[in-house]
Design a protein around this motif. Structure first.
Motif, PDB file in Angstrom:
ATOM      1  N   UNK A 131      -4.709  27.987  24.092  1.00 18.40           N
ATOM      2  CA  UNK A 131      -3.618  28.271  25.032  1.00 18.40           C
ATOM      3  C   UNK A 131      -4.182  28.823  26.347  1.00 18.40           C
ATOM      4  N   UNK A 132      -5.114  29.764  26.206  1.00 17.63           N
ATOM      5  CA  UNK A 132      -5.646  30.403  27.416  1.00 17.63           C
ATOM      6  C   UNK A 132      -6.301  29.371  28.336  1.00 17.63           C
ATOM      7  N   UNK A 133      -7.242  28.596  27.782  1.00 16.28           N
ATOM      8  CA  UNK A 133      -7.935  27.642  28.653  1.00 16.28           C
ATOM      9  C   UNK A 133      -7.036  26.452  28.999  1.00 16.28           C
ATOM     10  N   UNK A 134      -6.083  26.128  28.094  1.00 16.76           N
ATOM     11  CA  UNK A 134      -5.126  25.073  28.419  1.00 16.76           C
ATOM     12  C   UNK A 134      -4.314  25.437  29.656  1.00 16.76           C
ATOM     13  N   UNK A 135      -3.983  26.698  29.781  1.00 13.35           N
ATOM     14  CA  UNK A 135      -3.172  27.135  30.932  1.00 13.35           C
ATOM     15  C   UNK A 135      -4.038  27.556  32.132  1.00 13.35           C
ATOM     16  N   UNK A 136      -5.155  28.211  31.857  1.00 19.79           N
ATOM     17  CA  UNK A 136      -5.897  28.841  32.959  1.00 19.79           C
ATOM     18  C   UNK A 136      -7.090  28.035  33.476  1.00 19.79           C
ATOM     19  N   UNK A 137      -7.574  27.065  32.690  1.00 21.29           N
ATOM     20  CA  UNK A 137      -8.798  26.358  33.119  1.00 21.29           C
ATOM     21  C   UNK A 137      -8.655  25.729  34.506  1.00 21.29           C
ATOM     22  N   UNK A 138      -7.534  25.034  34.806  1.00 18.76           N
ATOM     23  CA  UNK A 138      -7.465  24.423  36.146  1.00 18.76           C
ATOM     24  C   UNK A 138      -7.642  25.451  37.260  1.00 18.76           C
ATOM     25  N   UNK A 139      -7.103  26.646  37.074  1.00 20.38           N
ATOM     26  CA  UNK A 139      -7.268  27.705  38.085  1.00 20.38           C
ATOM     27  C   UNK A 139      -8.702  28.208  38.153  1.00 20.38           C
TER      28      UNK A 139
END
Ligand code: NAD
Length: 532
Positions: A131-139
């Motif tokens: 969830x974390x990298x799914x949401x935050x990776x693009x940023x």
């Protein structure tokens, strides 16, 4: 009741419980191992019963080289996809894992022997990371504007380029979290991964790969090879563009040396001898319950589990009464179902180390407050949750990582002494502080030389805080997983600076002296106007 009379109870086995053959069917085995290269054969075993679990393909060094080539060929198309598309794969994976968790819980239990509740910790950890990298990776990966050399004339951006193919080596103790959990940010950053899981827990990693492919990862982007570390480990290390290693400090050192010889970066998540400090104002019931979780989850085969327990002398008796009672009340069990408080050790080697550490300590004068016995009546590798008192150097259990369900209790008289004793180890992975005062606990935490500190919990609070970095100081490792560090390590930073209007040199017929004077005046002005 003396300890020699007391034995931990056995958790009731539910009627109709599944067995290994019901879980690892020929169809499942064929599906999971279809892409593993190699003509050799090896096997993995079920610690709960000692039976052979499955026959697996075995990869030779040349299979590793060929798998690297496949990963390298697949990497470019994957890296070219927008970061959001790659991240969406992680979010779909998150949902698939939650929906199909029973499958992987069975596999984890069969391969490691741990209790189902402890297997479920891996599902939690993997989903948190997905969830974390799914949401935050693009940023994390997005180009960042940086102030240029000459504001207005230099336009500068910091980019994050994937490294290429990450060589990843993982251990047996958390086979789901320490395989796919660490690979997810590497994929999100646009890398391919070549992974060597521990042979005894390869099925769990292969299941994760299968589900990630279902979620949208191109199959060749994740290569899994199977083989013994001393045989194919060097090939894994020698071709990676970056290395991510989790395992013992001894092997980590070898990996780091090989990586250094090639000038390739690496992150190392290694061993620990983690301390817990119980201050005099701690809630003793909560601290005792927390100590049970911190010392005996996954039968103590957890890099961040607590093996040294420092208790203020004024509350030591009251704390130990509670801790010993809770430990003796733990139920051991071998079934693929919830209900047991602790499962088995993973291997004969682990059982040998645990037995040696306890027997040597007792022979040299330590006292067993709980446990202290193997339990072959439950399964071949079961060992009771064990509390030792009176441990001191040179007993091995005092300083060496046991990596089993054994904790030693020490008393202290003031917090300075506790901090000094807690820090008196070459390791620096995790620690825990218990106090009724957040202020006091934070002050102690700030003085502990460990990568994570948990206040009023043993390990799960810090490990589960996936937005914050997790890793070891000292001999516990190099680098961090989780948070921005956990994904940026899988990238190369690249600075792209565009010069506009004027060059970075004398121009318009300026002499060198005039240019130097202009630039010096500019530097003074930039500082005066608080440019950074
Ligand atoms: P290990 O070092 O023996 O093995 C780990 C992995 O390295 C396995 O896949 C193994 O096959 C491979 N390997 C072995 N020799 C190799 C070599 N010469 N070259 C390359 N690879 C090689 O460790 P283990 O016994 O499997 O795991 C237990 C250790 O791992 C404990 O010390 C524990 O604290 C540590 N650990 C650390 C973390 C962390 O996050 N810090 C997490 C889990 C486990």
């Amino acid at each position: 009741m003396t300890d020699s009379q007391h034995r931990n109870a056995v958790a009731a086995t539910p009627v109709g419980a599944r067995r290994a053959a019901d879980v690892v069917t020929p169809d499942l085995l064929a599906r999971l191992t279809r892409d593993v290269p190699g003509t050799g054969r090896t096997a993995c075993h079920a610690p709960l019963t000692g039976e052979r679990l499955a026959e697996l393909p075995e990869s030779a060094p040349e299979d590793v080289t060929a798998a690297y080539e496949r990963a390298r060929a697949a990497h470019h198309a994957w890296a070219a996809r927008p970061a959001r598309e790659r991240a969406a794969v992680l979010l779909r994976f998150h949902d698939l894992v939650l929906r199909r968790q029973a499958e992987v819980l069975d596999l984890i239990q069969l391969e490691t022997g741990k209790a189902r509740l402890h297997a479920h910790e891996e599902v939690l950890a993997v989903c948190l990371a997905a969830r974390h990298y799914g949401r935050k990776a693009p940023g994390y990966l997005a180009p960042k504007r940086r102030q240029g050399a000459v504001p207005g004339l230099t336009r500068t951006r910091e980019l994050r380029q994937p490294r290429g193919v990450i060589g990843m080596i993982s251990p047996w103790n958390y086979p789901f979290e320490l395989s796919v959990g660490d690979a997810l940010p590497a994929f999100a950053a646009g890398n391919a991964v070549l992974m060597k899981p521990d042979t005894e827990t390869a099925l769990t990693a292969l299941w994760a790969r299968d589900v990630l492919i279902e979620a949208g990862l191109p199959a060749d982007v994740w290569q899994i090879v199977i083989g013994e570390g001393p045989v194919i480990g060097a090939s894994v290390v020698d071709h990676g563009d970056y290395l991510s290693f989790t395992g013992s400090s001894a092997t980590g050192r070898q990996v780091a040396q090989r990586a250094a010889a090639r000038l390739v970066g690496c992150s190392l998540e290694l061993g620990g001898k983690n301390p817990m400090i119980v201050l005099p104002d701690a809630d003793l019931d909560k601290a005792a319950a927390g100590a049970v979780r911190a010392c005996f989850s996954s039968a103590g085969q957890l890099c961040i589990s607590i093996e040294r327990l420092y208790v203020h002398a004024s509350v030591a008796d009251a704390f130990l009464e509670r801790f010993v009672a809770r430990t003796r009340a733990m139920r051991l069990g071998a079934s693929l179902a919830y209900g047991a408080d602790m499962g088995s050790l993973v291997s004969e080697n682990q059982l040998r180390i645990v037995t040696r550490h306890v027997e040597e300590a007792v022979a040299k004068g330590a006292t067993v407050l709980a446990g202290g016995q193997a339990r072959p009546d439950i399964g071949p590798l079961f060992y009771e949750p064990t509390i030792l008192d009176g441990v001191e150097p040179p007993m091995a259990v005092c300083t060496e990582e046991t990596f089993g369900p054994v904790v030693s209790v020490y008393r202290f008289f003031d917090p300075d002494e506790a901090v000094t004793m807690a820090n008196a180890t070459p390791y620096g992975l995790n620690s825990s502080v218990w106090s009724g005062s957040a202020r006091t606990a934070r002050a102690v935490a700030a003085r502990l030389r460990t990568g994570t500190v948990n206040i009023n919990e043993g390990y799960a609070s810090a490990y589960g805080s996936v937005q914050a970095p997790m890793g070891g100081m000292g001999e516990s490792g190099i680098g961090r997983r989780h948070g921005s560090e956990g994904i940026l390590k899988y990238t190369e930073a690249q600075t792209v600076a565009e010069q506009r209007l004027l060059p970075m040199a004398p121009s318009f017929g300026m002499s060198d002296e005039q240019y130097a004077a202009l630039m010096s005046r500019s530097l003074r002005a930039l500082k005066a106007f608080r440019f950074r």
